[in-house]
Design an enzyme around this catalytic site. Structure first.
Site, PDB file in Angstrom:
ATOM      1  N   GLU A  59       0.872  -1.109  -0.025  1.00  0.00           N
ATOM      2  CA  GLU A  59       0.032  -0.060  -0.019  1.00  0.00           C
ATOM      3  C   GLU A  59       0.804   1.112  -0.100  1.00  0.00           C
ATOM      4  O   GLU A  59       0.279   2.296  -0.729  1.00  0.00           O
ATOM      5  CB  GLU A  59      -1.180  -0.025   1.317  1.00  0.00           C
ATOM      6  CG  GLU A  59      -1.979   1.267   1.259  1.00  0.00           C
ATOM      7  CD  GLU A  59      -2.913   1.072   0.001  1.00  0.00           C
ATOM      8  OE1 GLU A  59      -3.135   2.188  -0.762  1.00  0.00           O
ATOM      9  OE2 GLU A  59      -3.367   0.123  -0.003  1.00  0.00           O
ATOM     10  N   GLU A  66       1.223   6.285  -6.998  1.00  0.00           N
ATOM     11  CA  GLU A  66      -0.013   7.248  -7.219  1.00  0.00           C
ATOM     12  C   GLU A  66       0.290   8.759  -7.450  1.00  0.00           C
ATOM     13  O   GLU A  66       0.070   9.540  -8.178  1.00  0.00           O
ATOM     14  CB  GLU A  66      -1.107   6.815  -6.544  1.00  0.00           C
ATOM     15  CG  GLU A  66      -1.934   5.390  -7.154  1.00  0.00           C
ATOM     16  CD  GLU A  66      -3.043   5.110  -6.253  1.00  0.00           C
ATOM     17  OE1 GLU A  66      -3.466   5.703  -5.239  1.00  0.00           O
ATOM     18  OE2 GLU A  66      -3.744   4.149  -6.791  1.00  0.00           O
TER      19      GLU A  66
END
Length: 110
Positions: A59, A66
């Site tokens: 994550e 991102e």
């Protein structure tokens, strides 16, 4: 020491801005004592916790990808989309690993 400071800032940013990371921290808080209770020894405890840490690591890397892609530009581009999809796939694989490890352990407890 500067690297440790940067790591701490990264963890704080992930917790502040990424809801998925907050959920994974909650999962960690619940599963750490659970793993201590159900594990038959240190190695089994490490295997159980590796599933949780694997999700958190994936994550963090996905969030970094991102953020970098969004910093470069918000217009759609095939490679940007692919990079985000690959980061998401890494989280998915980590979740699958978690489910296999914890699923097997919980199944054997029955």
């Amino acid at each position: 020491i500067p690297a440790t400071k940067n790591s701490w800032l990264g963890l704080k940013a992930a917790y502040k801005y990424e809801i998925a990371f907050r959920q994974e921290v909650f999962l960690f808080v619940i599963l750490l004592p659970t793993a201590c209770y159900i594990a038959n020894g240190f190695v089994e405890f490490c295997l159980l916790m590796s599933g949780v840490f694997g999700i958190m690591i994936a994550e963090l890397l996905n969030s970094a990808i991102e953020a970098t892609i969004d910093r470069i530009g918000l217009e759609r581009h095939e490679l940007s989309g692919r990079a985000k999809d690959l980061g998401s796939a890494a989280v998915f694989v980590a979740i699958c690993y978690f489910l296999i490890v914890w699923g097997y352990k919980l199944f054997t407890l029955l």
